[in-house]
Design an enzyme around this catalytic site. Structure first.
Site: not given
Length: 539
Positions: A276, A310
């Site tokens: 990720e 994020c």
């Protein structure tokens, strides 16, 4: 825009949010640090690494630094423990996760203190980590047996071939987790790995290692064998390669640049990896959106954890017909946000985590303003509150040549753009190499889903910032393009830590010429059989 300017001036006079009198030092005493430090795999004479509290700049922790040799030892210990652990029934392993769930909620305040002390985020945003970790523990504690059970599959020959697909653990997972969500992004990825029968060697970011060590201690209390989760601490370039080089599978969360290096090292050894990575996430406010709800949502979307998330929003696209009304609402709410560093609820936003993050945010804003962008709210550091505070900031008039336009800021800054058609908005939203998260605001849910289907992001939230999709723990979460590979959560989030094994048992007749049949007759027989199976709709 005069009202927006007035709100911006008010924000600079707005007092910080009230906080409790407790200090970081009292919440994270030296005795706690010393106890947690014992969970680090580090041998020999310690080489100490020191961390500081972002909220105050004061010393926070002294922890032993691991070496590549310590990483090798961690894998040896983990592999021995994994063999015994994998032999346990899934239900026994899952019970540990459910006990951890209860312990985590019962000792929530301890977790919140540590997360705030190490990251500088507000208490409400720290609670998001407790919430996410508890959701993961409950989900995999309840669903692991279903995800991992043997599944009967169609055999090569109906009736004669009995085929079962089984799931076997990878072995030892090498995990590298970041500083921005130290509880959620360490424990929530480790939990499905454990219940699938694996051991884990984790390199948390040094700045936030205490939180990961605390989570390990809690899991051991819940019944996890102590050697099954090894934590090593040190500089990424020094021990990171050792973690990747010995892993049977790699779980990485961090920057796109480092993620590429991790992927290359894993590929060279033919082991899998989930990554990720970064994002430059868009939010679309359509012409029919509820502007008050969208403005409230934009505050959550852009400024949770001071934008150090994020999946937070850094690009905001607003339909031209509602742009002025929306921006007035959004800027007013942003300017009214209370910044604070107390270890208590009440602050709307905390601080950044490091000098490096503050420098990046400051540079992006100053360069954009110098090149012609307009500050609608915020725009300044707030050193009187603490060394790393920066106001939540809205920029208008950002153009493609500005660094902030396409590069991830990872801070409390959002750029605003106007659009005339949905085609234009979708094209702009998809214009970066990233594809992690997006947000769409509209009163027409069908329309929202139609727009969502055109967005190139792993998750899309309609009338919410990020929590709706991320909190839907049974569904996969991850990025497209430069935002990563693989998924956490749901079935994909646990099956990535397993190897699929097919076991087929052939009965009565072999799959080959038999009973004196020659090759040509065998081929003719099977050709007829294949045609018959198609006609009978065999799958």
């Amino acid at each position: 825009m005069t009202d927006i300017t007035a709100d911006r001036q008010t924000s600079r006079r707005n007092p910080a949010a009230p906080g409790a009198a407790r200090t970081v030092a009292s919440a994270v005493p030296a005795a706690l640090v010393a106890r947690l430090a014992k969970g680090v795999t580090a041998t020999g004479e310690p080489d100490w690494v020191h961390t500081t509290a972002p909220l105050t700049g004061d010393p926070l922790a002294r922890l032993p630094r691991s070496t590549p040799a310590d990483v090798e030892l961690a894998y040896e210990l983990a592999r021995r423990a994994q063999q015994t652990w994998a032999a346990l029934p899934v239900g026994r392993r899952a019970a540990v996760l459910l006990r951890f769930h209860d312990l985590l909620l019962a000792r929530r305040d301890e977790a919140l203190d540590l997360v705030q002390a190490e990251t500088g985020k507000s208490r409400l945003h720290a609670f998001e980590e407790v919430l996410a970790a508890a959701l993961a523990a409950r989900h995999y504690g309840r669903k692991a047996s279903s995800y991992l059970r043997d599944r009967r599959r169609s055999g090569a020959l109906p009736v004669l071939t009995h085929t079962v697909e089984s799931r076997r653990p990878k072995g030892v997972i090498g995990q590298i987790s970041p500083w921005n969500y130290p509880l959620e992004l360490s424990v929530s990825d480790a939990l499905p790995a454990f219940v699938a029968g694996n051991a884990v060697v984790t390199k948390p970011d040094t700045q936030t290692a205490l939180t990961a060590l605390w989570a390990r201690e809690l899991l051991v209390e819940a019944g996890l064998p102590a050697d099954l989760w090894q934590l090593v601490i040190g500089d990424g370039p020094v021990i990171g390669p050792a973690v990747v080089d010995r892993a049977d599978y790699v779980s990485f969360t961090g920057s796109t640049r480092t993620g590429r290096e991790v992927a290359q090292k894993a590929a060279a050894r033919l082991v899998g990896a989930s990554l990720e990575l970064g994002g430059k996430n868009p939010m679309l406010v359509l012409a029919d959106a509820d502007l008050d709800k969208a403005a409230e949502g934009a505050v959550r979307a852009c400024f949770s954890s001071a934008g150090q998330l994020c999946i937070s929003i850094e690009r905001l696209y607003v339909h031209r017909s509602v742009a002025d009304d929306f921006l007035a609402r959004f800027a007013a709410r942003t300017s009214a946000m209370r910044l604070g560093g107390g270890l208590a609820y009440g602050a709307d936003m905390g601080s950044l985590v490091s000098v490096q993050q503050l420098e990046t945010v400051t540079r992006h804003v100053e360069e954009a303003v110098k090149a012609g962008a307009t500050v609608l709210a915020g725009g300044q550091a707030r050193p009187e509150l603490g060394p790393l505070f920066f106001e939540p900031t809205i920029l208008d008039g950002v153009t493609p040549e500005m660094e902030i336009c396409a590069q991830e800021t990872f801070g409390p800054v959002v750029s605003v753009y106007r659009f005339d058609t949905e085609d234009e908005a979708v094209a702009a939203a998809n214009s970066t190499a990233y594809g992690l998260n997006s947000s769409v605001w509209t009163t027409d849910h069908r329309r929202g889903r139609a727009v969502a289907a055109r967005l190139r992001t792993g998750t899309v939230n309609i009338n919410e910032a990020y929590a709706a999709a991320y909190g839907s723990i049974a569904s996969p979460m991850g990025g497209m393009g430069d935002s990563g590979l693989g998924r956490r959560h749901g079935g994909e989030g646990i099956l990535r830590f397993t190897e699929a094994q097919t076991v087929s048992t052939q009965r009565l007749l072999p799959i080959g010429p038999s009973f004196g049949m020659d090759d040509e007759k065998f081929a003719a027989l099977f050709t007829t059989g294949l045609k018959a199976m198609k006609a009978l709709r065999f799958k």
